[in-house]
Design an enzyme around this catalytic site. Sequence first.
Site, PDB file in Angstrom:
ATOM      1  N   GLU A  99      13.185 -19.137   4.693  1.00 17.68           N
ATOM      2  CA  GLU A  99      14.540 -18.956   5.226  1.00 17.68           C
ATOM      3  C   GLU A  99      15.330 -17.938   4.419  1.00 17.68           C
ATOM      4  O   GLU A  99      16.157 -17.215   4.973  1.00 17.68           O
ATOM      5  CB  GLU A  99      15.301 -20.291   5.216  1.00 17.68           C
ATOM      6  CG  GLU A  99      14.731 -21.315   6.188  1.00 17.68           C
ATOM      7  CD  GLU A  99      15.410 -22.669   6.049  1.00 17.68           C
ATOM      8  OE1 GLU A  99      16.306 -22.815   5.184  1.00 17.68           O
ATOM      9  OE2 GLU A  99      15.019 -23.578   6.794  1.00 17.68           O
ATOM     10  N   VAL A 100      15.128 -17.930   3.118  1.00 16.77           N
ATOM     11  CA  VAL A 100      15.918 -17.048   2.253  1.00 16.77           C
ATOM     12  C   VAL A 100      14.990 -15.963   1.695  1.00 16.77           C
ATOM     13  O   VAL A 100      14.014 -16.273   0.998  1.00 16.77           O
ATOM     14  CB  VAL A 100      16.569 -17.840   1.096  1.00 16.77           C
ATOM     15  CG1 VAL A 100      17.383 -16.897   0.203  1.00 16.77           C
ATOM     16  CG2 VAL A 100      17.448 -18.962   1.639  1.00 16.77           C
ATOM     17  N   HIS A 104      11.314 -17.509  -4.133  1.00 16.85           N
ATOM     18  CA  HIS A 104      11.674 -18.745  -4.810  1.00 16.85           C
ATOM     19  C   HIS A 104      10.520 -19.725  -4.728  1.00 16.85           C
ATOM     20  O   HIS A 104       9.761 -19.749  -3.757  1.00 16.85           O
ATOM     21  CB  HIS A 104      12.936 -19.381  -4.225  1.00 16.85           C
ATOM     22  CG  HIS A 104      12.912 -19.546  -2.735  1.00 16.85           C
ATOM     23  ND1 HIS A 104      13.149 -18.495  -1.884  1.00 16.85           N
ATOM     24  CD2 HIS A 104      12.683 -20.626  -1.953  1.00 16.85           C
ATOM     25  CE1 HIS A 104      13.065 -18.929  -0.638  1.00 16.85           C
ATOM     26  NE2 HIS A 104      12.774 -20.218  -0.647  1.00 16.85           N
ATOM     27  N   HIS A 106       9.903 -23.842  -4.847  1.00 12.76           N
ATOM     28  CA  HIS A 106      10.494 -25.175  -4.814  1.00 12.76           C
ATOM     29  C   HIS A 106       9.734 -26.057  -5.813  1.00 12.76           C
ATOM     30  O   HIS A 106       8.497 -26.038  -5.836  1.00 12.76           O
ATOM     31  CB  HIS A 106      10.334 -25.818  -3.438  1.00 12.76           C
ATOM     32  CG  HIS A 106      10.975 -25.076  -2.306  1.00 12.76           C
ATOM     33  ND1 HIS A 106      12.090 -25.547  -1.651  1.00 12.76           N
ATOM     34  CD2 HIS A 106      10.664 -23.899  -1.702  1.00 12.76           C
ATOM     35  CE1 HIS A 106      12.424 -24.704  -0.685  1.00 12.76           C
ATOM     36  NE2 HIS A 106      11.574 -23.688  -0.690  1.00 12.76           N
TER      37      HIS A 106
HETATM   38  P1  5GP Z   1      12.796 -21.575   2.146  1.00 11.26           P
HETATM   39  O1  5GP Z   1      12.703 -22.220   3.502  1.00 11.26           O
HETATM   40  O2  5GP Z   1      13.303 -20.173   2.239  1.00 11.26           O
HETATM   41  O3  5GP Z   1      11.541 -21.717   1.349  1.00 11.26           O
HETATM   42  O4  5GP Z   1      13.841 -22.435   1.344  1.00 11.26           O
HETATM   43  C1  5GP Z   1      15.192 -22.098   1.194  1.00 11.26           C
HETATM   44  C2  5GP Z   1      15.888 -23.249   0.514  1.00 11.26           C
HETATM   45  O5  5GP Z   1      17.150 -22.822   0.071  1.00 11.26           O
HETATM   46  C3  5GP Z   1      16.118 -24.456   1.437  1.00 11.26           C
HETATM   47  O6  5GP Z   1      15.478 -25.602   0.888  1.00 11.26           O
HETATM   48  C4  5GP Z   1      17.640 -24.599   1.454  1.00 11.26           C
HETATM   49  O7  5GP Z   1      18.065 -25.942   1.455  1.00 11.26           O
HETATM   50  C5  5GP Z   1      18.074 -23.859   0.197  1.00 11.26           C
HETATM   51  N1  5GP Z   1      19.385 -23.251   0.267  1.00 11.26           N
HETATM   52  C6  5GP Z   1      19.870 -22.497   1.287  1.00 11.26           C
HETATM   53  N2  5GP Z   1      21.115 -22.064   0.995  1.00 11.26           N
HETATM   54  C7  5GP Z   1      21.413 -22.558  -0.241  1.00 11.26           C
HETATM   55  C8  5GP Z   1      22.561 -22.446  -1.087  1.00 11.26           C
HETATM   56  O8  5GP Z   1      23.563 -21.809  -0.759  1.00 11.26           O
HETATM   57  N3  5GP Z   1      22.496 -23.086  -2.286  1.00 11.26           N
HETATM   58  C9  5GP Z   1      21.397 -23.802  -2.678  1.00 11.26           C
HETATM   59  N4  5GP Z   1      21.454 -24.397  -3.871  1.00 11.26           N
HETATM   60  N5  5GP Z   1      20.296 -23.919  -1.902  1.00 11.26           N
HETATM   61  C10 5GP Z   1      20.312 -23.311  -0.699  1.00 11.26           C
END
Ligand code: 5GP
Length: 120
Positions: A99-100, A104, A106
Amino acid sequence: MAYDDQNIFAKILRGEIPNDTVYEDEYVLAFKDIFPQAPVHVLVIPKGAYISLDDFSANASDVEISAFFRAVGSIARDLGLVDSGYRILANHGANGGQEVPHFHVHIAGGRRLGRMIQPG
Ligand code: 5GP
């Protein structure tokens, strides 16, 4: 694909958006996920501008890569997750569900996390 410096983690790194920091050094920032999926759910990001693991593994320096993965292990230790166990996970692209678009990892723990990949 170019790095988007308006992504939410770039804004966090610039201090434009608050975060709940659990660890920081010259190369790495780690903070609590805003929508935790487990009792412990921390995101670890490099300070450099890398889109995903694909970009990071291809283009980051050896120092950045070693600092990053040493920090991941160290943070998990500091969070007290070693004995009970934990999962690290990094999503890349659409099928990965990223999503971002700032690399990163987790770190999740604090309960049994079940199957690694949900069916279909
Ligand atoms: P992805 O799906 O990209 O691997 O995970 C993105 C993560 O970023 C998600 O678990 C989501 O909850 C977290 N996230 C999105 N926006 C923010 C934010 O503004 N602050 C924090 N601390 N986490 C965020």
